[in-house]
Design a protein around this motif. Structure first.
Motif, PDB file in Angstrom:
ATOM      1  N   ILE A   3    -103.470  45.416 -59.322  1.00 47.33           N
ATOM      2  CA  ILE A   3    -103.705  46.841 -59.633  1.00 47.33           C
ATOM      3  C   ILE A   3    -105.197  47.114 -59.714  1.00 47.33           C
ATOM      4  CG2 ILE A   3    -103.500  48.538 -61.519  1.00 47.33           C
ATOM      5  CD1 ILE A   3    -100.625  47.394 -61.906  1.00 47.33           C
ATOM      6  N   TRP A   4    -105.922  46.221 -60.382  1.00 43.01           N
ATOM      7  CA  TRP A   4    -107.367  46.391 -60.508  1.00 43.01           C
ATOM      8  C   TRP A   4    -108.046  46.333 -59.128  1.00 43.01           C
ATOM      9  CZ3 TRP A   4    -111.728  43.176 -59.772  1.00 43.01           C
ATOM     10  CH2 TRP A   4    -112.913  43.656 -60.348  1.00 43.01           C
ATOM     11  N   ILE A   5    -107.612  45.384 -58.296  1.00 33.82           N
ATOM     12  CA  ILE A   5    -108.165  45.255 -56.933  1.00 33.82           C
ATOM     13  C   ILE A   5    -107.892  46.533 -56.129  1.00 33.82           C
ATOM     14  CG2 ILE A   5    -107.868  44.040 -54.719  1.00 33.82           C
ATOM     15  CD1 ILE A   5    -107.409  41.471 -56.423  1.00 33.82           C
ATOM     16  N   GLY A   6    -106.673  47.090 -56.266  1.00 39.52           N
ATOM     17  CA  GLY A   6    -106.324  48.338 -55.579  1.00 39.52           C
ATOM     18  C   GLY A   6    -107.229  49.490 -55.992  1.00 39.52           C
ATOM     19  N   PHE A   7    -107.489  49.599 -57.311  1.00 41.84           N
ATOM     20  CA  PHE A   7    -108.397  50.643 -57.815  1.00 41.84           C
ATOM     21  C   PHE A   7    -109.799  50.474 -57.227  1.00 41.84           C
ATOM     22  CE2 PHE A   7    -105.622  51.543 -61.675  1.00 41.84           C
ATOM     23  CZ  PHE A   7    -105.447  52.882 -61.363  1.00 41.84           C
ATOM     24  N   GLU A   8    -110.287  49.224 -57.157  1.00 38.34           N
ATOM     25  CA  GLU A   8    -111.642  48.973 -56.643  1.00 38.34           C
ATOM     26  C   GLU A   8    -111.734  49.301 -55.154  1.00 38.34           C
ATOM     27  OE1 GLU A   8    -114.404  47.998 -58.647  1.00 38.34           O
ATOM     28  OE2 GLU A   8    -112.847  48.798 -59.947  1.00 38.34           O
ATOM     29  N   MET A   9    -110.715  48.890 -54.392  1.00 35.09           N
ATOM     30  CA  MET A   9    -110.687  49.224 -52.951  1.00 35.09           C
ATOM     31  C   MET A   9    -110.751  50.730 -52.754  1.00 35.09           C
ATOM     32  SD  MET A   9    -107.776  46.683 -51.446  1.00 35.09           S
ATOM     33  CE  MET A   9    -107.585  47.621 -49.929  1.00 35.09           C
ATOM     34  N   ASN A  10    -109.934  51.430 -53.510  1.00 32.79           N
ATOM     35  CA  ASN A  10    -109.855  52.893 -53.404  1.00 32.79           C
ATOM     36  C   ASN A  10    -111.194  53.534 -53.751  1.00 32.79           C
ATOM     37  OD1 ASN A  10    -109.337  55.583 -54.989  1.00 32.79           O
ATOM     38  ND2 ASN A  10    -107.673  55.389 -53.528  1.00 32.79           N
ATOM     39  N   MET A  11    -111.817  53.076 -54.855  1.00 35.13           N
ATOM     40  CA  MET A  11    -113.073  53.679 -55.313  1.00 35.13           C
ATOM     41  C   MET A  11    -114.195  53.459 -54.303  1.00 35.13           C
ATOM     42  SD  MET A  11    -115.356  52.718 -58.642  1.00 35.13           S
ATOM     43  CE  MET A  11    -115.913  51.182 -57.943  1.00 35.13           C
ATOM     44  N   LEU A  12    -114.327  52.228 -53.801  1.00 33.69           N
ATOM     45  CA  LEU A  12    -115.430  51.925 -52.884  1.00 33.69           C
ATOM     46  C   LEU A  12    -115.243  52.598 -51.525  1.00 33.69           C
ATOM     47  CD1 LEU A  12    -115.913  48.164 -53.791  1.00 33.69           C
ATOM     48  CD2 LEU A  12    -117.436  50.051 -54.373  1.00 33.69           C
ATOM     49  N   ALA A  13    -113.996  52.842 -51.123  1.00 30.64           N
ATOM     50  CA  ALA A  13    -113.755  53.493 -49.832  1.00 30.64           C
ATOM     51  C   ALA A  13    -113.893  55.009 -49.907  1.00 30.64           C
ATOM     52  CB  ALA A  13    -112.360  53.122 -49.326  1.00 30.64           C
ATOM     53  N   ILE A  14    -113.641  55.596 -51.090  1.00 31.00           N
ATOM     54  CA  ILE A  14    -113.690  57.066 -51.191  1.00 31.00           C
ATOM     55  C   ILE A  14    -115.141  57.575 -51.210  1.00 31.00           C
ATOM     56  CG2 ILE A  14    -113.693  57.345 -53.721  1.00 31.00           C
ATOM     57  CD1 ILE A  14    -111.478  59.410 -51.434  1.00 31.00           C
ATOM     58  N   ILE A  15    -116.093  56.728 -51.629  1.00 31.00           N
ATOM     59  CA  ILE A  15    -117.486  57.188 -51.770  1.00 31.00           C
ATOM     60  C   ILE A  15    -118.087  57.653 -50.439  1.00 31.00           C
ATOM     61  CG2 ILE A  15    -119.831  56.388 -52.346  1.00 31.00           C
ATOM     62  CD1 ILE A  15    -118.458  54.957 -54.756  1.00 31.00           C
ATOM     63  N   PRO A  16    -117.912  56.929 -49.311  1.00 29.32           N
ATOM     64  CA  PRO A  16    -118.422  57.467 -48.030  1.00 29.32           C
ATOM     65  C   PRO A  16    -117.768  58.797 -47.645  1.00 29.32           C
ATOM     66  CG  PRO A  16    -117.839  55.144 -47.802  1.00 29.32           C
ATOM     67  CD  PRO A  16    -117.357  55.573 -49.146  1.00 29.32           C
ATOM     68  N   ILE A  17    -116.510  59.006 -48.055  1.00 28.16           N
ATOM     69  CA  ILE A  17    -115.840  60.280 -47.749  1.00 28.16           C
ATOM     70  C   ILE A  17    -116.477  61.411 -48.561  1.00 28.16           C
ATOM     71  CG2 ILE A  17    -113.632  61.529 -47.943  1.00 28.16           C
ATOM     72  CD1 ILE A  17    -112.268  58.844 -47.316  1.00 28.16           C
ATOM     73  N   LEU A  18    -116.828  61.120 -49.825  1.00 22.79           N
ATOM     74  CA  LEU A  18    -117.491  62.141 -50.648  1.00 22.79           C
ATOM     75  C   LEU A  18    -118.872  62.478 -50.084  1.00 22.79           C
ATOM     76  CD1 LEU A  18    -116.679  60.936 -54.308  1.00 22.79           C
ATOM     77  CD2 LEU A  18    -115.322  62.407 -52.812  1.00 22.79           C
ATOM     78  N   MET A  19    -119.526  61.493 -49.455  1.00 28.73           N
ATOM     79  CA  MET A  19    -120.880  61.704 -48.915  1.00 28.73           C
ATOM     80  C   MET A  19    -120.851  62.076 -47.431  1.00 28.73           C
ATOM     81  SD  MET A  19    -122.821  58.542 -50.744  1.00 28.73           S
ATOM     82  CE  MET A  19    -124.252  58.716 -49.721  1.00 28.73           C
ATOM     83  N   ILE A  69    -106.008  54.735 -48.575  1.00 27.19           N
ATOM     84  CA  ILE A  69    -104.537  54.807 -48.671  1.00 27.19           C
ATOM     85  C   ILE A  69    -103.971  53.450 -49.116  1.00 27.19           C
ATOM     86  CG2 ILE A  69    -102.418  55.089 -47.311  1.00 27.19           C
ATOM     87  CD1 ILE A  69    -104.108  57.125 -45.583  1.00 27.19           C
ATOM     88  N   LEU A  70    -104.520  52.365 -48.528  1.00 21.38           N
ATOM     89  CA  LEU A  70    -104.032  51.024 -48.862  1.00 21.38           C
ATOM     90  C   LEU A  70    -104.300  50.684 -50.328  1.00 21.38           C
ATOM     91  CD1 LEU A  70    -102.703  48.581 -47.450  1.00 21.38           C
ATOM     92  CD2 LEU A  70    -105.004  47.655 -47.100  1.00 21.38           C
ATOM     93  N   GLY A  71    -105.497  51.050 -50.824  1.00 19.37           N
ATOM     94  CA  GLY A  71    -105.834  50.811 -52.233  1.00 19.37           C
ATOM     95  C   GLY A  71    -104.855  51.488 -53.169  1.00 19.37           C
ATOM     96  N   THR A  72    -104.550  52.760 -52.881  1.00 16.91           N
ATOM     97  CA  THR A  72    -103.591  53.506 -53.715  1.00 16.91           C
ATOM     98  C   THR A  72    -102.199  52.894 -53.626  1.00 16.91           C
ATOM     99  OG1 THR A  72    -104.867  55.532 -53.343  1.00 16.91           O
ATOM    100  CG2 THR A  72    -102.632  55.804 -54.157  1.00 16.91           C
ATOM    101  N   MET A  73    -101.779  52.516 -52.418  1.00 20.54           N
ATOM    102  CA  MET A  73    -100.441  51.933 -52.255  1.00 20.54           C
ATOM    103  C   MET A  73    -100.310  50.593 -52.986  1.00 20.54           C
ATOM    104  SD  MET A  73     -99.057  54.328 -50.671  1.00 20.54           S
ATOM    105  CE  MET A  73     -97.421  53.669 -50.489  1.00 20.54           C
ATOM    106  N   ILE A  74    -101.393  49.794 -52.986  1.00 21.48           N
ATOM    107  CA  ILE A  74    -101.373  48.521 -53.727  1.00 21.48           C
ATOM    108  C   ILE A  74    -101.172  48.780 -55.218  1.00 21.48           C
ATOM    109  CG2 ILE A  74    -102.846  46.588 -54.487  1.00 21.48           C
ATOM    110  CD1 ILE A  74    -104.008  46.551 -51.637  1.00 21.48           C
ATOM    111  N   VAL A  75    -101.900  49.781 -55.750  1.00 22.53           N
ATOM    112  CA  VAL A  75    -101.749  50.123 -57.177  1.00 22.53           C
ATOM    113  C   VAL A  75    -100.323  50.577 -57.475  1.00 22.53           C
ATOM    114  CG1 VAL A  75    -102.495  51.707 -59.015  1.00 22.53           C
ATOM    115  CG2 VAL A  75    -104.188  50.739 -57.457  1.00 22.53           C
TER     116      VAL A  75
END
Length: 347
Positions: free
Chosen positions: A29-45, A14-20
């Motif tokens: 914006i780039w940092i927000g995208f990276e935070m979001n991407m790295l945090a969503i992977i454990p949720i997908l798995m 949520i924080l990554g998306t809000m930063i973007v």
């Protein structure tokens, strides 16, 4: 998953998306995208198995490539303008690369290949996050840079997305893949109108999220993942199944349901801007989406599967917990077409 770890991961997503969404600096914006991407992977798995592992790997590779392209566009723009500000996208090459990176993150055609595969490999709850929340950050950046986007390229990608969203779903029996192709089609509609009227993109996004959220929550309630399991639900839970099918028809854009409203308004806006061929093609290809939803509705509601259960009134005692929180969302997702004149005031 441990509830504490899960809450930390969700907070980071949520924080990554809000930063973007709230930043005007490209590095943030780039940092927000990276935070979001790295945090969503454990949720997908979350449900660990080879399929979810494969889906997460595909998602990571696609999103990492898109992030790399996004940073390339930012650096090119920085060299030409000396600005890190998001609105100063003055270099055409940087603008094109940025649009391609965001299209890859959104799953727009021709970068759509990862989306059905990833959605199919993960659980329904993870698929819900992937097809709703994960669209917010890339679309918000597209919205902000819309004045400097290459219009012809974006319209071409939008047309391809609407067409592929229709053609891809025709041969599917997996509900998650159907929803993924539906998402690709909806993203096409949103990006087609982005150049002419960005506010309408936000309206379409809001309604798309409401409809997808309702549909996925009912899939989770009934544990339906294939068209066959949905058909079997008709015997057990006809009320929920009827609502799911109505929501799917709304997603397809059938009047007089809510899903028809954004399509109607987008076609009207495009024709106002002397663009006739594009909305015509989009309307024709949108019929493909509607066709596979109609076929699903027909197969489910007009066939009664053989059953050894003689208690035909069993459905009267079905689980009704979902009725405590779902009705407002279902009403928004199916019944707000009469409010269209109010929506026109948003222009």
């Amino acid at each position: 998953m441990n509830p504490l770890i899960f809450s930390m991961i969700m907070t980071t997503v949520i924080l990554g998306t809000m930063i973007v969404m709230t930043s005007s600096h490209w590095l943030l914006i780039w940092i927000g995208f990276e935070m979001n991407m790295l945090a969503i992977i454990p949720i997908l798995m979350k449900n660990y198995n080879p399929r979810s592992m494969e889906a997460s790997t595909k998602y990571f590779l696609t999103q990492a490539t898109a992030s790399m392209l996004l940073m390339l566009a930012v650096v090119i723009n920085l060299l030409y303008s000396g600005q890190w500000t998001i609105t100063k996208m003055i270099n055409p090459t940087a603008s094109i690369i940025m649009t391609l990176a965001l299209a890859m993150k959104l799953g727009l055609a021709p970068f759509h290949f990862w989306m059905p595969e990833v959605t199919q490999g993960i659980s329904l709850s993870s698929g819900l996050i992937l097809l709703t929340w994960q669209k917010l950050a890339p679309l918000s950046v597209l919205y902000l840079i819309s004045p400097s986007i290459n219009m012809n390229m974006l319209l071409l990608m939008a047309l391809a997305s609407v067409a592929i969203g229709g053609w891809g779903g025709l041969n599917q029996t997996q509900l998650r893949k159907i929803m993924a192709y539906s998402s690709i089609g909806h993203m096409g509609w949103m990006t087609a109108i982005l150049i002419y009227n960005p506010t309408m993109t936000l309206l379409n996004l809001s309604l798309y999220i409401a409809m997808t959220l309702s549909t996925f929550m009912l899939f989770i309630t009934t544990a339906s993942t294939t068209t066959l399991s949905l058909s079997h639900m008709w015997n057990k839970m006809p009320l929920i199944t009827t609502i799911i099918l109505t929501l799917m028809l709304s997603l397809g854009g059938l009047p007089p349901l809510t899903g028809f409203m954004p399509k109607w308004m987008i076609i009207q806006e495009l024709t106002k801007n002397q663009s006739i061929i594009i909305p015509t093609i989009m309307a024709i290809t949108a019929l493909l989406n509607l066709f596979f939803y109609m076929r699903l509705t027909y197969a489910t509601s007009l066939t009664m599967f053989p059953t050894t259960n003689n208690t035909k009134i069993k459905w009267q005692f079905e689980n009704t917990k979902w009725m405590t929180y779902m009705p407002p969302l279902i009403i928004i997702s199916t019944m707000i077409l009469p409010l269209t004149p109010m929506m026109v005031l948003l222009d």
